[in-house]
Design a protein around this motif. Structure first.
Motif, mmCIF file in Angstrom:
data_model
loop_
_atom_site.group_PDB
_atom_site.id
_atom_site.type_symbol
_atom_site.label_atom_id
_atom_site.label_comp_id
_atom_site.label_asym_id
_atom_site.label_seq_id
_atom_site.Cartn_x
_atom_site.Cartn_y
_atom_site.Cartn_z
ATOM 1 N N UNK A 21 16.217 -8.394 3.772
ATOM 2 C CA UNK A 21 15.364 -7.484 4.529
ATOM 3 C C UNK A 21 14.326 -6.860 3.609
ATOM 4 N N UNK A 22 13.066 -7.096 3.904
ATOM 5 C CA UNK A 22 11.988 -6.340 3.268
ATOM 6 C C UNK A 22 11.206 -5.743 4.422
ATOM 7 N N UNK A 23 11.266 -4.432 4.566
ATOM 8 C CA UNK A 23 10.554 -3.794 5.673
ATOM 9 C C UNK A 23 9.520 -2.831 5.122
ATOM 10 N N UNK A 24 8.500 -2.595 5.920
ATOM 11 C CA UNK A 24 7.412 -1.712 5.483
ATOM 12 C C UNK A 24 6.162 -2.520 5.201
ATOM 13 N N UNK A 25 6.324 -3.678 4.575
ATOM 14 C CA UNK A 25 5.221 -4.631 4.470
ATOM 15 C C UNK A 25 5.695 -5.933 5.107
ATOM 16 N N UNK A 26 4.745 -6.674 5.643
ATOM 17 C CA UNK A 26 5.075 -7.976 6.231
ATOM 18 C C UNK A 26 5.241 -8.987 5.107
ATOM 19 N N UNK A 27 6.170 -9.892 5.250
ATOM 20 C CA UNK A 27 6.346 -10.933 4.248
ATOM 21 C C UNK A 27 6.414 -12.298 4.923
ATOM 22 N N UNK A 76 9.649 -5.688 -7.041
ATOM 23 C CA UNK A 76 9.561 -4.557 -6.110
ATOM 24 C C UNK A 76 10.881 -3.794 -6.065
ATOM 25 N N UNK A 77 10.837 -2.614 -5.481
ATOM 26 C CA UNK A 77 12.060 -1.852 -5.226
ATOM 27 C C UNK A 77 11.830 -1.032 -3.969
ATOM 28 N N UNK A 78 12.936 -0.503 -3.395
ATOM 29 C CA UNK A 78 12.790 0.290 -2.180
ATOM 30 C C UNK A 78 11.987 1.549 -2.481
ATOM 31 N N UNK A 79 11.034 1.863 -1.630
ATOM 32 C CA UNK A 79 10.108 3.008 -1.739
ATOM 33 C C UNK A 79 8.902 2.692 -2.622
ATOM 34 N N UNK A 80 8.825 1.484 -3.140
ATOM 35 C CA UNK A 80 7.683 1.088 -3.972
ATOM 36 C C UNK A 80 6.477 0.808 -3.081
ATOM 37 N N UNK A 81 5.340 1.293 -3.524
ATOM 38 C CA UNK A 81 4.093 1.089 -2.787
ATOM 39 C C UNK A 81 3.396 -0.144 -3.358
ATOM 40 N N UNK A 82 3.247 -1.179 -2.538
ATOM 41 C CA UNK A 82 2.622 -2.425 -3.009
ATOM 42 C C UNK A 82 1.110 -2.218 -3.092
ATOM 43 N N UNK A 118 1.541 -1.770 1.540
ATOM 44 C CA UNK A 118 2.169 -0.552 2.032
ATOM 45 C C UNK A 118 3.410 -0.266 1.226
ATOM 46 N N UNK A 119 4.224 0.640 1.761
ATOM 47 C CA UNK A 119 5.435 1.047 1.058
ATOM 48 C C UNK A 119 6.606 0.181 1.502
ATOM 49 N N UNK A 120 7.424 -0.262 0.543
ATOM 50 C CA UNK A 120 8.644 -0.995 0.892
ATOM 51 C C UNK A 120 9.614 0.047 1.467
ATOM 52 N N UNK A 121 9.722 0.092 2.787
ATOM 53 C CA UNK A 121 10.527 1.126 3.433
ATOM 54 C C UNK A 121 12.013 0.819 3.302
ATOM 55 N N UNK A 169 -3.027 2.173 -11.136
ATOM 56 C CA UNK A 169 -2.275 2.069 -9.878
ATOM 57 C C UNK A 169 -0.844 1.564 -10.087
ATOM 58 N N UNK A 170 -0.536 1.124 -11.303
ATOM 59 C CA UNK A 170 0.787 0.554 -11.570
ATOM 60 C C UNK A 170 1.734 1.510 -12.297
ATOM 61 N N UNK A 171 1.399 2.796 -12.295
ATOM 62 C CA UNK A 171 2.254 3.751 -13.009
ATOM 63 C C UNK A 171 3.697 3.693 -12.500
ATOM 64 N N UNK A 172 3.856 3.396 -11.199
ATOM 65 C CA UNK A 172 5.208 3.337 -10.626
ATOM 66 C C UNK A 172 5.688 1.905 -10.403
ATOM 67 N N UNK A 173 5.024 0.946 -11.026
ATOM 68 C CA UNK A 173 5.480 -0.446 -10.903
ATOM 69 C C UNK A 173 6.767 -0.607 -11.711
#
Lengths: 182, 508
Positions: free
Chosen positions: B414-420, B375-381, B356-359, B38-42
């Motif tokens: 700003x981190x949107x897409x997942x709650x922090x 993390x980075x933008x568009x990264x799926x946590x 979810x995805x960091x939107x 699951x971390x191929x795109x980490x």
């Protein structure tokens, strides 16, 4: 120029909004109160700089569903949901809503996770706030509860099953006797 | 003899893998990342020069599989492993397996991990070395009668603790004889289930405790230094959330006393590398040894900023057999630093984890701001691992300056897409007790109320205007598009007609 009318839902409230282009600026009224807005598009449908009565805001559309007019907007480092409907769509919405059975609670997964176990069986009577199911995500177990009192109609997932966010987990039908007691 | 590492494998993921790779890149040492399915795109996979799949999804199937990591070392030719924190960083078997392969484990000797990995062993070792520990039982207690006798000696309230426990689990406060039987039974059961070891011991319970720890660093030549303290009292359910250096409670005298004791602790277990000695401090500023963490800590950046050091670089140097360059008298403390752990959890919904995805990601910048991010933008946590996304670390000339900078930084963040838990940090930064530096470890559990999280009153209106305008323009564009295609269709015929006319003329 013509005036366009919209019904906008935000934080559970409905607002009447009109939009009209006046020269370089937009005249936008919210429940009759007018704001002059200058908009600069950084990226179409994504990022905008707005000057609302001269006050400066960077705004982002994070999630968007143009079909249903549903958006998650980032403004001032906060995210908020907005639903925009034109007048005809708003009427259509009302009709659909009236058809939804209000005596049904559908528990949906608030996040992707793994179902640890159900806490109630189909046919069991549950009270409002009672745990229905344990969902594990990020090494944390979370008890998800029913928002209405009633009878568990169906558990749609199995223990150990991996579910996506928004997946239907459990259905509860309101029981008149428990609803009355609550 | 000092050696040069040819290639270092980082046996971790997330922000700490990024942090470690950053120093390795600085030193121009080639790096190897490992990753689960699951971390191929980490981001750590992109950041390392080489990346080797472990397969599996859960930690148990991937980052905790010793034989797979040894295989990855063989495959890549890595001659050293940095374990980061968590996962296998304090695992005896892993350190031994690497040693057998001739691969350097960038961490302490196995004996030190062994002693400090068990609270009872550690306690006994410290008592023997003359370190002050919290008054309590010398060994495990299983008989309630014996437990009550000890409790009477120590004085209520007491704390029952699992010998192999950690992370706030396997602990229970007992305030009187009547509760002892059931509490002892429950703690032993929980310990047996969670840690496969039901040994439980008794300690005096310190009311209103502060949690203060000392960073130590030791080389293989017998040099041990300390780099000052970290205040870690801001905790939620025994999990640290905000850490700072220095501690508002500690003065120079207390610092050198605690520091000296921490050095003594490290010497007692022949420690090598970076370690942290944790102390419990009571209301009268008495401090007692709690435990030693035999790894780099999550909160190490606050020490780095205030002492102007790179702890990962120091770890690499001592692991390579070099002498510590820094002597105790050369350690300087300057300014103030605070670390805010950014977790993927919703403080307004009972700290429920969020994935979810960091939107959208907008990181704060400017003087004194360091963001250690995984993390980075568009990264799926992913849902399988720790919810720590990143750490915002703020440096300033003094505590007040740091608090002001931090408040400002969070308005940019700003981190949107997942709650922090960013709104939680904004809440704590407004608490008077926090600003005065007076919070004990129970402060959040006693005082936090999600209803106190403030929201900017302008947000709904601004969002409403932006969304309505975008929707309006979008639908206008759709209408216009259909009109335009018709117009274009007509004008193309005209164009072709004209072209043909021109070409006819030119051939004449």
């Amino acid at each position: 120029m013509s005036v366009s009318r919209y019904i906008v839902q935000i934080q559970g409230e409905k607002r009447e909004v009109t939009i009209e282009l006046r020269g370089q600026r937009w005249a936008i009224t919210i429940d009759g109160e007018m704001h002059l807005v200058e908009q600069s598009v950084i990226e179409k449908d994504e990022h905008y700089s707005l000057l609302i009565e001269g006050q400066s805001f960077l705004v982002d559309l994070i999630e968007k569903n143009w079909q249903d007019g549903e958006f998650t907007v980032n403004a001032i480092a906060e995210q908020i949901n907005v639903r925009v409907r034109d007048e005809l769509e708003a009427v259509a919405d009302e009709i659909t809503r009236a058809n939804v059975d209000e005596g049904l609670f559908v528990l949906k997964a608030p996040m992707p996770g793994i179902v640890v176990r159900a806490l109630a069986l189909p046919g069991e009577t549950v009270e409002k706030g009672q745990g229905l199911l344990v969902l594990e995500a990020m090494k944390m177990q979370n008890e998800l509860v029913t928002e209405i009192g009633g009878i568990v109609q169906e558990i749609e997932v199995k223990d150990g099953e991996m579910v996506e966010a928004g997946a239907t987990l459990v259905r509860v039908i309101a029981d008149d006797s428990t609803a009355g007691a609550a | 003899m000092a050696k040069e590492f040819k290639k270092v494998l980082v046996a971790n993921r997330g922000e700490i893998a990024m942090r470690v790779i950053r120093t390795l890149r600085k030193l121009e040492i080639p790096t190897v990342a490992i990753y689960s399915d699951v971390d191929r795109q980490a981001p750590h996979v992109f950041f390392a020069e080489q990346a080797i799949p472990l397969g599996g999804r859960t930690s148990a199937e991937s980052y905790l599989r010793i034989e797979k990591i040894i295989d990855a070392c063989r495959q890549s030719g890595a001659d050293a492993v940095h374990p980061g924190y968590g996962f296998l960083s304090e695992n005896l078997e892993f350190a031994a397996a690497l040693a057998k392969e001739g691969i350097t484990f960038i961490g302490p000797p196995p004996e030190a991990i062994d002693v400090m990995g068990n609270k009872l062993k550690a306690r006994a070792c410290m008592v023997a070395a003359g370190i002050s520990v919290i008054p309590g039982s010398d060994g495990a207690v299983s008989d309630p009668v014996e437990a009550k006798r000890l409790a009477a000696e120590i004085g209520y309230p007491i704390m029952l603790k699992a010998a192999s426990g950690g992370g706030g689990k396997g602990m229970r406060v007992v305030r009187g004889d009547d509760k002892m039987d059931s509490a002892l039974r429950a703690t032993r059961e929980e310990a047996g289930k969670s840690f496969a070891d039901d040994a439980v011991f008794i300690e005096r319970y310190v009311e209103k405790p502060r949690h203060i720890e000392i960073q130590v660093m030791a080389d293989t030549h017998g040099n041990v230094i300390h780099l000052g303290e970290r205040e870690c009292s801001i905790q939620r359910r025994h999990q640290k959330v905000v850490e700072e250096c220095p501690s508002p409670l500690v003065d120079d005298e207390m610092r050198s006393q605690m520091g000296e004791m921490a050095v003594q602790v490290a010497r007692a277990v022949n420690y090598v590398g970076a370690g942290t000695v944790e102390f419990i401090v009571d209301a009268d500023r008495n401090f007692f040894f709690l435990e030693m963490n035999t790894r780099l800590q999550v909160e190490h950046p606050v020490t780095e900023l205030t002492t102007c050091t790179d702890l990962v670089k120091m770890q690499l140097e001592v692991a390579a057999g070099r002498r510590l360059k820094l002597r105790q008298e050369d350690v300087q403390h300057r300014g103030w630093a605070m670390e805010f752990r950014i977790y993927a959890e919703d403080p307004e919904a009972g700290f429920l984890p969020s994935t979810g995805k960091i939107a959208l990601l907008r990181e704060p910048t400017g003087p004194g701001i360091r963001h250690d991010s995984g993390i980075y933008e568009k990264y799926e946590v992913p849902i399988y691992y720790d919810p720590l996304l990143s750490k915002l670390v703020i440096y300033g000339e003094n505590r007040e300056d740091v608090i002001q900078r931090a408040r400002q930084a969070f308005t940019e963040f700003v981190i949107a897409g997942v709650k922090t838990n960013i709104p939680f940090h904004q809440w704590i930064l407004k608490q008077e007790a926090f600003c005065r530096g007076e919070c004990d470890t129970h402060y959040i559990d006693d005082h936090f109320d999600a209803k106190q999280i403030s929201h900017d009153a302008r947000v709904p209106q601004v969002a409403l205007i932006a969304a309505t305008l975008a929707y309006h323009q979008h639908s206008r564009r759709l209408n216009l598009d259909s009109v335009q295609t018709e117009k274009e269709a007509q004008s193309r015929w005209k164009l072709i007609g004209r072209r043909e006319a021109v070409s006819r003329r030119s051939t004449i």
